[in-house]
Structures are given as structure tokens and as C-alpha cells.
Design an enzyme around this catalytic site. Structure first.
Site, PDB file in Angstrom:
ATOM      1  N   GLU A  52       0.814  -1.230   0.000  1.00  0.00           N
ATOM      2  CA  GLU A  52       0.000   0.000   0.000  1.00  0.00           C
ATOM      3  C   GLU A  52       0.845   1.276   0.000  1.00  0.00           C
ATOM      4  OE1 GLU A  52      -2.838  -0.077   3.219  1.00  0.00           O
ATOM      5  OE2 GLU A  52      -4.258  -1.141   1.938  1.00  0.00           O
ATOM      6  N   GLU A  78      -6.963  -7.333  -0.475  1.00  0.00           N
ATOM      7  CA  GLU A  78      -7.510  -7.213   0.881  1.00  0.00           C
ATOM      8  C   GLU A  78      -8.976  -6.798   0.805  1.00  0.00           C
ATOM      9  OE1 GLU A  78      -5.224  -4.691   3.538  1.00  0.00           O
ATOM     10  OE2 GLU A  78      -3.348  -5.633   2.928  1.00  0.00           O
TER      11      GLU A  78
HETATM   12  C1  GAL Z   1      -4.385  -2.112   5.203  1.00  0.00           C
HETATM   13  C2  GAL Z   1      -3.045  -2.830   5.338  1.00  0.00           C
HETATM   14  C3  GAL Z   1      -3.196  -4.114   6.130  1.00  0.00           C
HETATM   15  C4  GAL Z   1      -3.994  -3.870   7.365  1.00  0.00           C
HETATM   16  C5  GAL Z   1      -5.329  -3.284   7.010  1.00  0.00           C
HETATM   17  C6  GAL Z   1      -6.220  -2.995   8.173  1.00  0.00           C
HETATM   18  O1  GAL Z   1      -4.184  -0.776   4.941  1.00  0.00           O
HETATM   19  O2  GAL Z   1      -2.506  -3.125   4.075  1.00  0.00           O
HETATM   20  O3  GAL Z   1      -1.925  -4.613   6.421  1.00  0.00           O
HETATM   21  O4  GAL Z   1      -3.291  -3.013   8.178  1.00  0.00           O
HETATM   22  O5  GAL Z   1      -5.140  -2.071   6.363  1.00  0.00           O
HETATM   23  O6  GAL Z   1      -6.458  -4.125   8.897  1.00  0.00           O
END
Ligand code: GAL
Length: 833
Positions: free
Chosen positions: A182, A251
Site C-alpha cells: 500500500e 484485501e
Molecule cells: C491495510 C493494510 C493491512 C492492514 C489493514 C487494516 O491498509 O494493508 O496490512 O493493516 O489495512 O487491517
């Protein structure tokens, strides 16, 4: 040819040719990842190996497979594996090789996100603290010292994986790998250097020659051949940066993480399933659930600040490894429905048409195959005509039609059973017959260790402690001619502090996840003569996200002022000579393992006093259900079971009262603050103790209590599944499994209510509720509506009692019609033994 020559030739043949014959070729194109020449629809889920135990891994991974996952995704946690530069640790929960092998043994693929920046609510985003102290280093930018270390660790992990033949190109399970994480969210802050850093990271990764594709998430400018991927609650609108790359979602949040002081996040499965279906509707072919099993932040692993020890995440498999229903089951059905469309999905791009305001059809059609997704993005129901047939589309839902005609699943209609899991409380069975069963050591207030040191001015905490401990003492003494009532003003970068005046706790203050800083005015009384001011500053997990997060700092950076002294004057103590102590005396003595000989066991156990170590011996709760310790009655600290830290506990930190609603409406865009639970209550009272850390008898529990509590109030809780429920309407599609029964009848069976006991050796022992008509409410709380068939209970009893699972047709053919012209449903609550 001599025999030895033949053997040599044979061996040579095997070395050169054999591995490649087992290898899997992973490439990609515009539509999908291509595995051995075949485009694939892949469903993936995040499981972070150190957030559970090796003993739990096989079961969690099997449940993931049963839930329809093809891929397990994990970060690699640099600070876990290299706590000291050059000293590696891949033991226990850090046994990455064992984890990958466990995934491979279940027949699943791996997406290895090496990072090595992870974020992940993991301490310092996964960076080891020593990295911060390398001269001239700047993290995550075009900086030679940083790049050198990042490359070294990344290459180390890649080599390790290669040695085990873990890459698909070597016949192993790893089909995908991630570099960075990210960065695109925050790269603007790093100026032009960001661009060259990302180019460097891309070519560094590619040069490691893993033979499988690399991704960068949230990185629009990811250089070829790196695939840029999407993270978010929804990713249907995302497009990769060239037409040669597939649409991948790395994600998709199943819920959100919990912070101490915040309410408990909850994402309804109807909305999550909607988001996933929308992604596949709009051309996606690979999605990953973050998290599929969240687990626990053991030890001091949680990031933050203020990330709780539970990393449950409202994930399909809960913190304890139990499937969360109906989330797990409904997603499993969704995956089956999507897989029924795989051929069409991978064959072509969708043709998207509007069927009305906020109603959209996507059709994947080539030759004989045709699959369609019908989405209603509005917050009210819609009736649409598609290919000459009419469809009812509930608000905020997607219907999946694997043959472009029949609906196999609608994301808002749950066929899967739901269940209620609950904790049963048990008192702590102390095995130590002497006295109260608890022994204790007082932690000295202020400076007590030989390695303390003095300096003029106030020091930043992380640079001082290097995160060897949560704690840093700031101490000084001042002499006054006369006593005074005054106010001690302290400003700190966070995360929390306790102020002791002349050996007594005078006040405490804590920040929270959103705002770590603390500013406090504590009324105090000073005596004439010498006064000691001992400030205990603490971190609660180091920052893991944001531009330059590694430099944000913590601790009492000042000012520290005594206000309202004689004649209203102030005394600024900020640049005085302070004495510092990193960590606690007890941390050095090793009482966390319970081995120190200095424990007191007098019958009067001190309670509700700050800074005390407590210890007891206990017998494990019997049975095999997951175990938690309920720390209600305690304040804040850390706890160890048989020397293993179960994390920081903080049962007194409650969330604000507002922000929760009684009913959670899944319709409409989700964000983490929607559908919150537990407002006004402690964020976390229960702390997971993995079964494998317990012996049947004689276990040691050690705690360090900061603010004060009564350890006698500590209890155990074991988690079990109570009732199983299901609620299916006449308009639900038939169970997804009936699709393949036979082409026509399978699609016409009509809705079926399916009940299944959670464990294989169980049978349905009672039907607590059954109503066909207009029942309402949720599992454990069903109520009859104004319309109800009088036979429902006896029909369900007859069809289900004594069986491990049962199916009941949801129709007036089964129950008769208790109210003509009214839309009806069947709700059942059962229990199993
Ligand atoms: C994203 C990140 C993850 C985790 C998630 C929130 O921004 O890539 O590693 O932190 O947010 O749980």
C-alpha cells in the site's frame, strides 16, 4: 556402461528434468492468473501464521479449504524473524516453512506477501527496531541503507522458499508474492523519491527470480511486470494499470481490527458477499479475504498504537478457530456459486448493461457458456426483466446465474445455518494449596535498575527504549521550602502515562488509536523538602501505518510544568536533569516465566494497587473447547501462561457509549464505523490461551498489573457452540449444492432449510423453535409472527431429531398454507449433543 555410470546418469536426469516435470507454470493475462495454461478463478484468505499456533494451523487451514478457499495469503513478519540484525528466528509460531508446508498438505496455494513492510496492525508495521538505528536510514524511500536491508531480508526469504522448492515454478504451493504494501496510499509525502523507490523495489523483486508473478497492492504506478492490486471494502470499480494484467483484490475486509478503547467491529455477511459478488461481476478473478482467520496478537506483537490483543477481525473463522456462522457458510456457498461460473468468467470480459436505476447486469458469454450477475446497488428492492425472465432483486444484493437463467445464489439470501457460540465461565482452579494461591512481587516505583542513566531534558521514548519494553521511567526530585498544592502539567506523544508523586499514584492518562497524544493536568500536593516525581510512560504497540510512521515517536517529550506554585508562578521541569530507566525491574528478573525466587506468598495479597507482579498455579479447564482468561477485575498489564505471553490485557478500557445501533442494516456502503457492537463496554475482557500452551495440571500464570486489580476475580472461559439456527424463505434459491444434481430438476427443487450439527459426532437433540409463516428475529431470539403453521414444530422434530443433519422443504407442500398470499419463511433453532 558400468552400473555406477548408469546411476550417475539417472541421477543427473532426475536433477535436470524431474523438477520441471512437477513444476507449475504461473503467468497472467488480462483476465486472470494462468496456472499451467489455464485461467483460474481463485478465492484466497489471509491467515497470519504467528497469530495462531502451529497446533491450530492444520484445523484452520482445513476449515479454510472447506469454506471454498484455493489460496492462503500471509505476510512475512520481519521483526519476528530477525529480532536482532543477523540473528534469525523461524521457530514455533514463526515457523514459516512449516506453515507453508501445512497449506501445501491441504492442497492449497500460497500468496506470500514478503513486504517486508507489512502494516497489518503488527508492531512497527513489521520493521525490526534495529533498522531505525542504522545511520542515515530513511524507511520506504530511495535510500541506500534502507534498500540494502530490504533487499537482504527479501532475498533471504526468497532463498529459504527456494530451498524448500516452495515456488510453483519448483512444484511448490507459492503462486504469487507481494513486494511493499500500500505504498501508493502515502507515497505523495515522499516526493519524487517515491517513484524511484518503487521502481527499485519492482526490479529488486523481479531480479530474485521466483518464477511466479509479483504484486504491489494500492500502487497505481506499479512497474511491469508487477501486477497492481486493490485493497478495500469494495474493489469492483478497480482497474489494473494495463490491460495485460488481471483484476486482483488483495484485501477485502471481512470486518475490521479492534483497538483498546473502541467498540467491536462487525461487517454483516450480506454486505461482504455483495462486495465479493460485485467484484467478480465486474471482471475480477482473484479475491482475498483480509482476514479469513484473524487470530491473536500474542506478546507485544500488536501494532497501533492501541491495537487490542484479539485480532478476531469478525472473520469467517473466529479468533479461537471456530467457524463464525452464517458468515463462513454463506461465503462458502458464494464461492461455490462463483466457481460454477468459472468457465464463462475466465473466457471473456463481461458485457455490462443497465436494467434500471442502480440495477446492473453483467453477462459473460462465449460459445455455449453463459454466466450472469444481476446486481441491485440501490437500498430498496427491485423487480427486473432479464433475457425475458423476471427476477426479484433484494436491495444491495447480487444474484448469480451460472446458466444466465436460474439463480443459484443471491447474496442477501442466506441458506447457510447460523450458530450462537458462547463462553462458559469457570473459576480458576488453583493447584497451590498454600495461602491464597497467589503470590506477588511489588515493582519499585521509579528508578531501581543499575542501568538507569541521567540526562538534561526530556527524551523521546522509542529512541530510548528501542522497544525493548513498553515502559520508560522519567524521574526527578525537587526540593521545596514549603509544601504546596499545585498542578502537574504533562504533555506526551503517548501512548499512556502514570504519574507518581512521592511514591503514590497521582494520576493516569491514556490516548487511543486515533489520537495517541496525551495532555494532562494532575492536581498534586508537594511537601516541604524533597519531592520525587516518577512518570511511567508506556507504549501500547508501535505505529504501523502512515507516511514516516517510523519517526512519529512516543513518550513524554514535554513540556512538564508545575503550575500554580507560590504567587501563581510555574516551574518548567522540561530541561531539568531527568533520570531514565528502560523497562521494569521485574522484566529483568524474569518473573514472566514464573521462575524468580522472590515471590511473596503471605496470606494478605495486595489488591487494587499499582505496579504488582502476580503469580499462581492452576489446572487447565477440562475438555477440548478453546480457552480464554477473563481479566475482568484487573486493570491493565501483560500476562504469561507457562512463560508464553498471551498479550497485553486491558479490561478496563471501555469504548465510548455512542456509535452502536440496535439493528445493523447491511444495505448501503460499509465502513469500519458501521454496525459497531459493544459500545460503552470494555473493548476486550477475554484473552485467548491456546490449548497447546496448557498442561492438564499445574500451569503457571504470571501477570504484571499496572494500575491495580484483584487477581482473585480472574476466571476462565471456554468457548462452545450453542444453538444452530436457520431461517429460509419461500423465495430463497435452492441450496447451491443442488445445482449439479441434474440439469433441470436440481435448479427447480425449491428452497430447503438445512440444519447441521457443528461437530461430526453430534446429533440434533432438541428443536427449540420452529415456525413456518412470518417468524422474525435472530438465532436465539426468534419470535412467531402473526402467521404460523400449527404443524411446523412437529414436522421439523420428525424430520430432524436424532440426526446429524436434516433438510426440510420450505414450502406450503410441506407445511400447508397458514396465510394465503403472504410471503412466508421457516425459522428453526436447534441444539446438538
Ligand atoms: C491495510 C493494510 C493491512 C492492514 C489493514 C487494516 O491498509 O494493508 O496490512 O493493516 O489495512 O487491517
Amino acid at each position: 556402461m558400468r552400473a555406477s555410470q548408469t546411476l550417475f546418469l539417472l541421477l543427473w536426469f532426475f536433477c535436470v528434468y524431474a523438477p520441471s516435470s512437477f513444476s507449475t507454470n504461473v503467468t497472467y493475462d488480462h483476465r486472470a492468473l494462468v496456472i499451467d495454461g489455464k485461467r483460474r478463478v481463485l478465492v484466497s484468505g489471509s491467515i497470519h501464521y504467528p497469530r495462531s499456533t502451529p497446533e491450530m494451523w492444520p484445523d484452520i487451514i482445513q476449515k479454510s479449504k472447506d469454506g471454498g478457499l484455493d489460496v492462503i495469503e500471509t505476510y512475512v513478519f520481519w521483526n519476528l524473524h530477525e529480532p536482532v540484525r543477523g540473528q534469525y528466528n523461524f521457530e514455533g509460531r514463526g515457523d514459516l516453512v512449516k506453515f507453508v508446508k501445512t497449506v501445501a498438505a491441504a492442497g492449497l496455494y500460497v500468496h506470500l506477501r514478503i513486504g517486508p513492510y507489512a502494516c497489518a496492525e503488527w508492531n512497527y508495521g513489521g520493521f525490526p527496531l534495529w533498522l531505525h538505528f542504522i545511520p542515515g536510514i530513511e524507511f520506504r524511500t530511495d535510500n541506500k541503507p534502507f534498500e540494502k536491508e530490504m533487499k537482504r531480508f527479501t532475498a533471504k526469504i526468497v532463498d529459504m522458499m527456494k530451498q524448500e522448492n516452495f515456488y510453483a515454478s519448483q512444484g511448490g504451493p507459492i503462486i504469487l508474492s507481494q513486494i511493499e504494501n500500500e505504498y501508493g496510499n502515502i507515497d505523495a509525502a515522499y516526493g519524487p523519491a517515491a517513484k524511484s523507490y518503487i521502481k527499485w523495489a519492482a526490479s529488486m523483486a523481479t531480479s530474485l527470480d521466483t518464477g511466479v508473478p509479483w504484486v504491489m497492492c494500492q500502487q497505481t504506478d506499479a512497474p511491469d511486470p508487477i501486477i497492481n492490486t486493490c485493497n478495500g471494502f469494495y474493489c469492483d470499480q478497480f482497474q489494473p494499470n494495463t490491460n495485460a494484467k488481471p483484476k486482483i483484490w488483495t484485501e477485502g475486509y471481512t470486518g475490521w481490527f479492534l483497538s483498546f478503547g473502541d467498540a467491536v467491529p462487525h461487517r454483516p455477511v450480506e454486505d461482504l458477499a455483495f462486495a465479493v459478488a460485485r467484484f467478480f461481476q465486474r471482471g475480477g478473478t482473484f479475491n482475498n479475504y483480509y482476514m479469513y482467520h484473524g487470530g491473536t496478537n500474542f506478546g507485544r506483537a500488536s501494532g497501533g498504537p492501541f491495537v487490542a490483543s484479539s485480532y478476531d477481525y469478525d472473520a469467517p473463522i473466529d479468533e479461537y478457530g471456530i467457524v463464525r456462522q452464517p458468515k463462513w457458510g454463506h461465503l462458502r456457498d458464494l464461492h461455490k456459486a462463483i466457481k460454477l461460473c468459472e468457465e464463462a468468467l475466465t473466457a471473456t470480459d463481461p458485457t455490462i448493461t443497465s436494467l434500471g436505476p442502480k440495477v446492473e447486469a453483467a453477462v459473460y458469454k462465449t460459445g455455449a457458456v453463459c454466466a450472469a450477475f444481476l446486481a441491485n446497488i440501490a437500498t430498496s428492492d427491485a423487480k427486473v426483466t432479464f433475457n425475458g425472465n423476471s427476477y426479484h432483486l433484494p436491495a444491495w444484493s447480487v444474484s448469480i446465474l451460472p446458466d444466465c437463467k436460474n439463480v443459484v445464489l443471491n447474496t442477501a439470501k442466506i441458506n447457510s445455518a447460523s450458530s450462537i457460540s458462547s463462553f462458559t465461565t469457570e473459576s480458576l482452579k488453583e493447584v497451590d494449596a498454600s495461602g491464597s494461591g497467589w503470590s506477588w512481587i511489588s515493582e519499585p516505583i521509579g528508578i531501581s535498575k543499575a542501568d538507569s542513566f541521567s540526562k538534561f531534558g526530556l527524551l523521546e521514548q522509542i529512541n530510548t527504549t528501542a522497544d525493548r519494553s513498553d515502559y520508560l521511567w522519567y524521574s526527578l526530585s525537587i526540593n521545596l521550602n514549603t509544601g504546596a498544592q499545585t498542578v502537574l502539567h504533562i504533555k506526551s506523544l503517548g501512548h499512556a502515562l502514570h504519574a507518581f508523586i512521592n511514591g503514590k499514584l497521582a494520576g493516569s492518562r491514556t490516548g487511543n488509536h486515533e489520537k495517541a497524544n496525551v495532555k494532562v493536568d494532575i492536581p498534586i500536593t508537594l511537601v516541604s523538602g524533597k519531592n520525587t516525581i516518577d512518570l511511567l510512560s508506556l507504549t501500547v504497540g508501535l505505529q504501523n501505518y502512515g507516511a514516516f510512521f517510523d519517526t512519529w515517536g512516543a513518550g513524554i517529550t514535554g513540556p512538564v510544568i508545575l503550575k500554580g506554585l507560590k504567587n501563581g508562578s510555574s516551574l518548567d521541569l522540561s530541561s531539568h536533569m531527568w533520570t531514565y530507566q528502560v523497562g521494569l525491574k521485574g522484566e529483568n528478573l524474569g518473573p514472566s516465566s514464573g521462575s524468580s525466587g522472590q515471590w511473596n506468598s503471605q496470606s494478605t495479597l495486595p489488591t487494587n494497587q499499582p505496579l504488582i507482579w502476580y503469580k499462581t498455579n492452576f489446572a487447565a479447564p477440562s475438555g477440548s473447547n478453546p480457552v480464554a482468561i477473563d481479566f475482568t477485575g484487573m486493570g491493565k498489564g501483560e500476562a504469561w501462561v507457562n512463560g508464553q505471553s498471551i498479550g497485553r490485557y486491558w479490561p478496563t478500557y471501555a469504548s465510548p457509549r455512542g456509535g452502536c445501533t440496535d439493528s445493523c442494516n447491511y444495505r448501503g456502503a460499509y465502513q469500519a464505523s458501521k454496525c459497531l457492537q459493544n459500545c460503552g463496554k470494555p473493548s476486550q475482557t477475554l484473552y485467548h490461551v491456546p490449548r497447546s500452551w496448557l498442561r492438564p495440571e499445574s500451569n503457571t500464570l504470571v501477570l504484571f498489573e499496572e494500575v491495580g486489580g484483584n487477581p482473585k476475580q480472574i476466571t476462565f472461559a471456554t468457548k462452545q457452540i450453542g444453538s444452530v439456527c436457520s431461517h429460509v424463505s419461500e423465495s430463497h434459491p435452492p441450496p447451491v449444492d443442488s445445482w449439479n444434481l441434474d440439469e433441470e430438476s436440481g435448479r427447480k427443487v425449491g428452497p430447503v432449510l438445512l440444519l447441521e450439527c457443528p461437530y461430526p459426532d453430534q446429533v440434533i437433540s432438541s428443536i427449540k423453535f420452529a415456525s413456518f409463516g412470518t417468524p422474525h428475529g435472530t438465532c436465539g431470539n426468534f419470535k412467531q409472527g402473526s402467521c404460523s403453521s400449527s404443524q411446523a414444530l412437529s414436522i421439523v422434530r420428525k424430520g430432524c431429531m436424532g440426526l446429524s443433519s436434516c433438510r426440510i422443504g420450505v414450502s406450503i407442500n410441506t407445511f400447508g398454507d397458514p396465510c394465503k398470499g403472504v410471503a412466508k419463511s421457516l425459522a428453526v433453532e436447534a441444539s446438538c449433543v
